[in-house]
Design a protein around this motif. Structure first.
Motif, short mmCIF file in Angstrom:
data_model
loop_
_atom_site.label_atom_id
_atom_site.label_comp_id
_atom_site.label_asym_id
_atom_site.label_seq_id
_atom_site.Cartn_x
_atom_site.Cartn_y
_atom_site.Cartn_z
N ASN A 12 18.29 11.28 44.00
CA ASN A 12 19.17 12.10 42.99
C ASN A 12 18.15 13.21 42.07
O ASN A 12 18.79 13.74 41.30
CB ASN A 12 19.86 11.05 42.09
N TYR A 15 29.90 13.36 36.97
CA TYR A 15 28.23 13.15 36.85
C TYR A 15 27.54 13.90 35.96
O TYR A 15 28.24 14.98 35.34
CB TYR A 15 27.88 13.58 38.36
N ILE A 75 23.08 12.11 37.62
CA ILE A 75 23.49 10.63 37.25
C ILE A 75 25.06 10.60 37.43
O ILE A 75 25.84 11.25 36.76
CB ILE A 75 23.01 10.46 35.97
N ILE A 117 18.81 5.11 39.12
CA ILE A 117 19.38 6.12 40.16
C ILE A 117 18.38 5.97 40.91
O ILE A 117 17.17 5.96 41.05
CB ILE A 117 19.65 7.40 39.48
N HIS A 121 13.67 4.17 42.88
CA HIS A 121 14.51 4.31 41.95
C HIS A 121 13.95 4.96 40.73
O HIS A 121 12.66 4.70 40.75
CB HIS A 121 15.33 3.16 41.60
N THR A 130 27.51 4.86 36.90
CA THR A 130 26.22 3.85 37.00
C THR A 130 26.15 3.17 35.82
O THR A 130 26.28 3.66 34.83
CB THR A 130 25.10 5.13 37.17
#
Ligand SMILES: Cc1cc2nc3c(=O)[nH]c(=O)nc-3n(C[C@H](O)[C@H](O)[C@H](O)COP(=O)(O)OP(=O)(O)OC[C@H]3O[C@@H](n4cnc5c(N)ncnc54)[C@H](O)[C@@H]3O)c2cc1C
Length: 387
Positions: A223, A167, A187, A219, A149, A191
């Motif tokens: 991503n 997003y 992102i 994230i 992450h 989230t």
């Protein structure tokens, strides 16, 4: 002139877009300006009509059309006289989707580009921070690796679609100081740790402009958009098309101002005759129209070169520098031709004038554009495309 740059297909596309905008957008613009945002359902309608995917590959639902279709699109959108509406759609289809299409892998394109072209997922591009927008390489939002992450902390400001989007394509610091330590990440809005507030502004009222905060936002590393620490170069690369788009928007706003002034000055009478009979106004219109026409042709030719793959960093900066300043000048002069009515909200010139003002700020201020042009011309600096 029209036939020199546009084919019959371009003009058919123009007509269908114009019909759509007149029917589904124009009657609602005043309300969206009051609401301070463009509603989500209109993105869906744009998606259904194919207008969000003009330059993008058919594989993801796009139309894969040449750049002159994008010119037609910008010209017709500008005629709606709402920079905010134009930007709401454009920050999604022209900025966020451009990064996904340019640097995204297949899985990211399947998820965000396909849904984006349909108008089902709305994106924004978040580069500017409260500490500064012009000096992109000093950005402070961090993305620290933690296993598989990234943990993101920091904030962004002045982001178009910053509150409404699903997003965020964010520029973050993944490496050391300067340009070589920046990356782009996706992102998702839901989230944990992402929050946003809407900002009040001078113009572009139908656009939601937001400040976004990231507080320990986790994230997945999947991503990451493109390669790690290449973010700055991706941003610079996309600036060419963004600046070209803003140059065209400026020139198109100026054309709209002149069209409105032509109509008004033919109807308005003082001292027993139409004000378009006064030589001072006639000459002013002649002068402004000549400047607009020359810029228009320059911008059209740049779109043609862009379509052929030319790397037009300097020329796009020149076009935006001159085109947006010209828009401010023309909108101001035409507003004055309306007398007191030019200052009234119930007439189109007030909105046109205030929306025009953003042109010399967003996507690189005029001063920054002069920096780029002078470095290329005087110091022989070369900006190369990222391959
Ligand atoms: C309505 C709106 C929508 C926007 N949408 C987005 C968006 O979607 N995404 C996004 O990332 N950003 C967005 N922006 C931000 C925009 O790109 C920045 O405002 C712009 O780049 C300028 O940055 P700044 O505001 O921090 O000004 P600063 O960088 O602080 O500049 C302040 C002044 O100093 C001048 N200046 C700075 N450096 C120099 C220099 N080296 N030489 C000479 N003069 C200099 C500038 O030209 C300017 O006049 C938006 C802004 C607005 C107002």
């Amino acid at each position: 002139m029209q036939a020199y740059f546009f084919t019959e297909e371009h003009e058919l596309f123009r007509q269908s877009l114009r019909d759509f905008l007149e029917k589904e957008v124009k009657p609602n613009i005043d309300q969206w300006e009051k609401d301070r945002e463009t509603p989500r359902h209109i993105y869906k309608r744009f998606g259904e009509m194919g207008f969000l995917g003009i330059p993008y590959p058919e594989k993801y639902g796009g139309l894969d059309l040449d750049a002159m279709f994008s010119v037609v699109y910008t010209e017709e959108m500008t005629r709606m006289n709402s920079g905010g509406f134009f930007t709401s759609i454009g920050a999604h289809s022209g900025l966020a989707l451009a990064h996904i299409n340019g640097e995204g892998n297949d899985a990211q394109k399947e998820k965000y580009l396909t849904a984006g072209i349909k108008g089902e997922l709305i994106g924004c591009l978040a580069i500017t921070e409260p500490g500064g927008g012009s000096d992109v390489a000093t950005l402070r939002t961090t993305a620290v690796r933690d296993g598989d992450h990234f943990i993101i902390n920091g904030s962004k400001t002045f982001i178009s679609n910053g509150v409404l989007s699903d997003y965020i394509i964010a520029a973050v610091r993944t490496g050391g100081k300067g340009a070589k330590g920046m990356s782009m990440v996706i992102i998702d809005r839901d989230t944990p740790g992402v929050s946003a507030t809407k900002l009040e502004k001078l113009g572009w009222h139908a656009s939601d402009t937001g400040e976004i905060a990231f507080d320990d936002v986790r994230i997945p590393v999947e991503n990451l958009l493109g390669q790690e620490n290449q973010g700055f170069f991706y941003i610079m690369q996309h600036f060419a098309s963004e600046r070209l788009g803003m140059a065209l928007m400026g020139v198109s706003q100026a054309r709209l101002a002149i069209d409105l002034a032509l109509k008004y000055t033919a109807e308005r009478k003082t001292f027993g005759r139409s004000i378009n009979k006064f030589q001072v106004l006639r000459h002013r219109i002649a002068q402004l129209s000549s400047e607009v026409m020359m810029n228009r042709v320059f911008v059209y030719t740049l779109y043609q070169r862009f379509d052929k793959g030319d790397y037009i960093i300097k020329e796009a900066a020149m076009a935006k520098l001159v085109g947006t300043q010209l828009s401010d000048k023309v909108c101001y002069e035409c507003m004055r031709m309306f007398g007191g009515y030019g200052y009234m909200e119930s007439y189109p010139m007030a909105r046109l004038l205030r929306d025009s003002q953003l042109g010399t700020i967003g996507g690189g201020t005029s001063e920054i554009l002069c920096e780029i042009i002078s470095k290329m011309m005087i110091d022989a600096k070369a900006y190369k495309a990222v391959v």
